[in-house]
Design a protein around this motif. Structure first.
Motif, PDB file in Angstrom:
ATOM      1  N   ASP A 196       0.807  -1.225   0.000  1.00  0.00           N
ATOM      2  CA  ASP A 196       0.000   0.000   0.000  1.00  0.00           C
ATOM      3  C   ASP A 196       0.843   1.279   0.000  1.00  0.00           C
ATOM      4  O   ASP A 196       0.802   2.045  -0.959  1.00  0.00           O
ATOM      5  CB  ASP A 196      -0.993   0.011   1.168  1.00  0.00           C
TER       6      ASP A 196
ATOM      7  N   THR B  44      -0.395   8.450   6.786  1.00  0.00           N
ATOM      8  CA  THR B  44      -0.922   7.394   5.916  1.00  0.00           C
ATOM      9  C   THR B  44      -0.612   7.625   4.444  1.00  0.00           C
ATOM     10  O   THR B  44      -0.726   6.705   3.633  1.00  0.00           O
ATOM     11  CB  THR B  44      -2.444   7.285   6.070  1.00  0.00           C
TER      12      THR B  44
ATOM     13  N   GLU C 167      -2.422   9.138   2.477  1.00  0.00           N
ATOM     14  CA  GLU C 167      -3.689   9.133   1.750  1.00  0.00           C
ATOM     15  C   GLU C 167      -4.140  10.573   1.499  1.00  0.00           C
ATOM     16  O   GLU C 167      -3.918  11.454   2.337  1.00  0.00           O
ATOM     17  CB  GLU C 167      -4.760   8.387   2.540  1.00  0.00           C
TER      18      GLU C 167
END
Length: 211
Positions: free
Chosen positions: A44, A181, A183
């Motif tokens: 990821d 993260t 993100e």
């Protein structure tokens, strides 16, 4: 990797000036045997930002860093903020593999005009070097704009993209993300990471700032 600029004499001189006690400088053959087969991959996180255009890059980074950690057995390791994604991935690797090593983030060291120091800067022509300053200027702009009330990441990214293109840069990515993260965020706030990568000629440069 073979084309990556190296200047060991200069590096040794700089390290000596900083009072470095010991340098570990193994050969490629010492680290990777001809029949090497084992790799470390952090899922990821390695697919984001730089991982989009360089899908196998971080597999190599985490593998060699873990090997070096196993050889040196450090208590503390310092990684530069310029390669922010790398530091996040390494922290995650240490957490997942239960390694007790503290990671410190070193601030970005810049030239007098703001360009982040990098061995890749030597590849830039005089004009490309001048144009590349826009990376720092665009990050300064978004930080100033955020302090002045800008919260829309799409507007910030659009403006940065225009600034880079106006200076003959080719954008690889521009993102506004959560600094832990990686993100994307829907709203700029204190602690948001603004990261970018762009080409000037054939030279790819990265930079970032934390709001």
């Amino acid at each position: 990797l073979k084309k990556y600029p190296r200047d060991m004499k200069r590096d040794l001189k700089l390290l000596k000036q900083e009072g470095t006690d010991l340098i570990f400088y193994p050969s490629v053959k010492q680290i990777y045997a001809s029949d090497y087969k084992t790799y470390i991959y952090v899922k990821d996180l390695s697919k984001l930002l730089c991982g989009v255009s360089r899908p196998h890059h971080f597999r190599g980074v985490t593998t060699v860093v873990l090997k070096l950690f196993n050889i040196i057995k450090p208590d503390i390791a310092v990684f530069g903020q310029k390669d922010y994604q790398q530091a996040v991935i390494i922290k995650r690797m240490l957490k997942d593999l239960c390694l007790d090593i503290k990671i410190l983030l070193g601030k970005i060291i810049r030239e007098k005009d703001g360009l982040a120091m990098s061995s890749r800067n030597t590849y830039l022509s005089t004009q490309q070097r001048e144009n590349a300053i826009v990376l720092y200027q665009s990050l300064k702009w978004v930080k100033w704009s955020f302090n002045d009330g800008l919260t829309n990441p799409k507007k910030a990214i659009k403006k940065i993209r225009v600034m880079i293109k106006q200076n003959s840069g080719k954008v690889d990515y521009i993102v506004a993300v959560n600094k832990n993260t990686l993100e994307p965020v829907k709203r700029l706030k204190k602690g948001t990471l603004i990261a970018l990568a762009a080409y000037f000629g054939k030279t790819r440069l990265i930079d970032n700032t934390i709001l």
